[in-house]
Design a protein around this motif. Structure first.
Motif, PDB file in Angstrom:
ATOM      1  N   CYS A  36       0.832  -1.200   0.000  1.00  0.00           N
ATOM      2  CA  CYS A  36       0.000   0.000   0.000  1.00  0.00           C
ATOM      3  C   CYS A  36       0.867   1.250   0.000  1.00  0.00           C
ATOM      4  O   CYS A  36       2.035   1.223   0.363  1.00  0.00           O
ATOM      5  N   ALA A  37       0.247   2.334  -0.456  1.00  0.00           N
ATOM      6  CA  ALA A  37       0.899   3.641  -0.501  1.00  0.00           C
ATOM      7  C   ALA A  37       0.121   4.596   0.383  1.00  0.00           C
ATOM      8  O   ALA A  37      -1.119   4.570   0.410  1.00  0.00           O
ATOM      9  N   LEU A  38       0.837   5.439   1.097  1.00  0.00           N
ATOM     10  CA  LEU A  38       0.233   6.453   1.952  1.00  0.00           C
ATOM     11  C   LEU A  38       0.652   7.834   1.471  1.00  0.00           C
ATOM     12  O   LEU A  38       1.833   8.069   1.202  1.00  0.00           O
ATOM     13  N   PHE A  67      -3.866  11.431   6.360  1.00  0.00           N
ATOM     14  CA  PHE A  67      -3.242  10.393   5.552  1.00  0.00           C
ATOM     15  C   PHE A  67      -4.304   9.708   4.699  1.00  0.00           C
ATOM     16  O   PHE A  67      -5.391   9.389   5.174  1.00  0.00           O
ATOM     17  N   TRP A  68      -3.947   9.514   3.447  1.00  0.00           N
ATOM     18  CA  TRP A  68      -4.782   8.820   2.466  1.00  0.00           C
ATOM     19  C   TRP A  68      -4.032   7.565   2.047  1.00  0.00           C
ATOM     20  O   TRP A  68      -2.817   7.614   1.825  1.00  0.00           O
ATOM     21  N   GLN A  69      -4.764   6.445   1.918  1.00  0.00           N
ATOM     22  CA  GLN A  69      -4.142   5.159   1.620  1.00  0.00           C
ATOM     23  C   GLN A  69      -4.686   4.589   0.317  1.00  0.00           C
ATOM     24  O   GLN A  69      -5.874   4.673   0.038  1.00  0.00           O
ATOM     25  N   LEU A  70      -3.772   3.987  -0.448  1.00  0.00           N
ATOM     26  CA  LEU A  70      -4.131   3.275  -1.662  1.00  0.00           C
ATOM     27  C   LEU A  70      -3.555   1.874  -1.586  1.00  0.00           C
ATOM     28  O   LEU A  70      -2.343   1.708  -1.422  1.00  0.00           O
ATOM     29  N   ASP A  71      -4.413   0.861  -1.688  1.00  0.00           N
ATOM     30  CA  ASP A  71      -3.915  -0.511  -1.757  1.00  0.00           C
ATOM     31  C   ASP A  71      -3.375  -0.758  -3.141  1.00  0.00           C
ATOM     32  O   ASP A  71      -3.999  -0.414  -4.147  1.00  0.00           O
ATOM     33  N   LEU A  72      -2.181  -1.339  -3.196  1.00  0.00           N
ATOM     34  CA  LEU A  72      -1.519  -1.578  -4.475  1.00  0.00           C
ATOM     35  C   LEU A  72      -1.740  -2.996  -4.956  1.00  0.00           C
ATOM     36  O   LEU A  72      -1.528  -3.332  -6.071  1.00  0.00           O
ATOM     37  N   LYS A  89      -9.126  11.096  -6.496  1.00  0.00           N
ATOM     38  CA  LYS A  89      -9.369  10.763  -7.900  1.00  0.00           C
ATOM     39  C   LYS A  89      -8.619   9.493  -8.299  1.00  0.00           C
ATOM     40  O   LYS A  89      -9.087   8.715  -9.129  1.00  0.00           O
ATOM     41  N   LEU A  90      -7.456   9.292  -7.699  1.00  0.00           N
ATOM     42  CA  LEU A  90      -6.631   8.130  -8.029  1.00  0.00           C
ATOM     43  C   LEU A  90      -6.919   6.928  -7.135  1.00  0.00           C
ATOM     44  O   LEU A  90      -6.217   5.923  -7.209  1.00  0.00           O
ATOM     45  N   GLY A  91      -7.938   7.033  -6.286  1.00  0.00           N
ATOM     46  CA  GLY A  91      -8.371   5.876  -5.507  1.00  0.00           C
ATOM     47  C   GLY A  91      -7.907   5.835  -4.068  1.00  0.00           C
ATOM     48  O   GLY A  91      -8.220   4.890  -3.341  1.00  0.00           O
ATOM     49  N   PHE A  92      -7.142   6.824  -3.624  1.00  0.00           N
ATOM     50  CA  PHE A  92      -6.737   6.874  -2.221  1.00  0.00           C
ATOM     51  C   PHE A  92      -7.969   7.156  -1.354  1.00  0.00           C
ATOM     52  O   PHE A  92      -8.857   7.903  -1.755  1.00  0.00           O
ATOM     53  N   LYS A  93      -7.994   6.568  -0.157  1.00  0.00           N
ATOM     54  CA  LYS A  93      -9.070   6.789   0.810  1.00  0.00           C
ATOM     55  C   LYS A  93      -8.475   7.377   2.082  1.00  0.00           C
ATOM     56  O   LYS A  93      -7.422   6.938   2.554  1.00  0.00           O
TER      57      LYS A  93
END
Length: 165
Positions: free
Chosen positions: A118-120, A160-165, A136-140
């Motif tokens: 994941c990316a933060l 902090f916004w997280q995106l599962d990769l 817009k890019l899917g981070f929550k």
């Protein structure tokens, strides 16, 4: 619009410093307070890009932005989590360059041989533009910490916004 997104080189350090140091001096999007010299930036580029992707975007032949991933926390259990950052020069904003650059960074993370999970993205608040880009890019949004930074004689919240990769 003619833009090129490519991996960073140490030759980009001067342009990166120009972009970054404007943020250091005039905004709270970075918590650094002292400008970064070209040699120090070259060292950062070399150190970070050994393990993580660092990309630049050129517009009309000039570097106008960069994005990279780096270690989120030092403990070994965090090794599959990265923190991302993106900086766009004001003359490159509003052209879709930030979105294209950040998408390319995310693609690099997903295609990496290293198993990034994941990316933060940490965002000094308020920052509606950065929030909109991340979402817009899917981070929550996963966290908000009130008054954890102090710059320009004021307290700053960080989300902090997280995106599962």
């Amino acid at each position: 619009m003619k833009c090129v997104i490519r991996p960073v080189t140490t030759e980009d350090a001067k342009a990166i410093c120009a972009i970054y140091n404007e943020h250091v001096l005039r905004t709270v999007v970075t918590f650094e307070e002292d400008v970064v010299g070209i040699e120090a930036m070259k060292n950062r580029v070399e150190r970070v890009s050994e393990t993580f992707p660092w990309l630049v975007v050129e517009f009309e032949g000039e570097v106008v932005g960069y994005a990279y991933a780096t270690t989120w926390r030092e403990r070994i259990a965090y090794r599959h989590t990265v923190e991302t950052a993106i900086y766009i020069d004001p003359k490159g904003q509003g052209k879709g360059l930030g979105e294209a650059l950040y998408r390319a960074l995310i693609d690099e993370l997903r295609q990496s041989d290293y198993d990034f999970h994941c990316a933060l993205g940490g965002i000094a608040l308020p920052n509606p533009g950065s929030i909109a880009l991340h979402e817009k890019l899917g981070f929550k949004k996963v966290a908000e910490f009130p008054e954890v930074g102090r710059k320009f004689d004021r307290w700053i919240d960080v989300g902090f916004w997280q995106l599962d990769l």
